[in-house]
Design an enzyme around this catalytic site. Sequence first.
Site, PDB file in Angstrom:
ATOM      1  CG  ASN A   1      25.026  -2.731  36.968  1.00  0.00           C
ATOM      2  OD1 ASN A   1      25.323  -3.025  38.173  1.00  0.00           O
ATOM      3  ND2 ASN A   1      25.243  -1.443  36.399  1.00  0.00           N
TER       4      ASN A   1
ATOM      5  CE  LYS B   1      25.945  -1.195  40.809  1.00  0.00           C
ATOM      6  NZ  LYS B   1      26.790  -1.603  39.727  1.00  0.00           N
TER       7      LYS B   1
ATOM      8  CG  ASN C   1      21.532   7.037  35.073  1.00  0.00           C
ATOM      9  OD1 ASN C   1      21.360   5.980  33.899  1.00  0.00           O
ATOM     10  ND2 ASN C   1      20.497   7.959  35.043  1.00  0.00           N
TER      11      ASN C   1
END
Length: 305
Positions: A99, A179, A248
């Site tokens: 990420n 994202k 998360n």
Amino acid sequence: MKVYILGAGAIGSLFGGLLAKAGVDVLLIGRDPHVKSIGERGLVIKGIINEEIRVNATTSIPKEKPDLIILSTKAYSTEDALNSAKDIVRETWVLSIQNGIGNEDKILRVGGKAIGGITTNGAILKEPGIVEWKGKGITIIGLYPQGHNEFVEEVAELFNKAGLETHTSDNIIGWIWAKAIVNSAINTIGSILEIKNGLIKDNQYLLSAAMEVIKEGCRIALQNGIEFEVPPMELFFQTLEQTKDNYNSMLQDLWRGKRTEIDYISGKIVEYGKYVNLEAPMNSLLWALVKAKEELRNNVWRKGK
Ligand SMILES: NC(=O)c1ccc[n+]([C@@H]2O[C@H](COP(=O)([O-])OP(=O)(O)OC[C@H]3O[C@@H](n4cnc5c(N)ncnc54)[C@H](O)[C@@H]3O)[C@@H](O)[C@H]2O)c1
Ligand SMILES: CC(C)(CO)[C@@H](O)C(=O)[O-]
């Protein structure tokens, strides 16, 4: 195809284990005690599947170059990992499934051939040698920043054969930014309030704040010439629905007393805003609050409160 997983933790071990199970020549490069446990008892993948997989693992960088390196460290470890492996990275295909923004640029800077990637698969390292595949998702890969070639298609085919649904894109940088923009709204608000993703959708105040964060990130991305395959706002609502019961990953890092990747999500959006003279007040505030939470949590942790 010879594949090294550089940064074999949760997601890297999941990908490496599934590729090894599918017959790919895989080497997990990680750290003890995870590597030691794999050597002694194999890699266990539980959750979506229940498998014990024999796969090679090491804590040191081999001398022989592979056909592909899959980079799966946290974003804050990317530079160190690439520098520790620069002799085998140079002129080799390196796929980031991380990420955050900027990982692929670092691959290019050390002379690697960068393939960008995003994955919505979810994995956690339960204990050394044991990975839980929590959520089956999709992976998108493409030449970084844009384009695709036969090798990218070959990698996607390998991933699909291993049970990792994978698609290719000619605009992987657009997906990486989309994202990151979704993460900049969900991970931050979820981490500060310590709530499941779904509550962001159910609470009107949180939803309107999150939507403003998404809009801010989009303005900055578009001004930097990024184009989206799917509007981040649409991806945001899809993600909230699909992961409504999740805490998360950034919040989980905070709960474990670990550093977060906030600098490579909100921090990067603020940085790219500066390149185009756009303020990023929402991202700046959320970045500061998460950084403060990192510090306060550690201090509180140290004081044993
Ligand atoms: N875990 C998930 O479900 C998931 C899903 C999508 C994306 N991601 C992203 O993937 C990346 C990795 O996430 P993770 O959850 O697997 O993290 P993780 O901390 O479980 O795994 C990273 C591993 O890299 C190892 N490492 C760090 N530097 C190294 C080096 N120089 N050499 C060898 N090993 C090194 C660490 O010891 C660690 O085990 C992050 O960017 C994350 O945001 C994770
Ligand atoms: C999509 C996401 C926010 C779901 O929790 C995930 O990327 C995470 O947890 O970081």
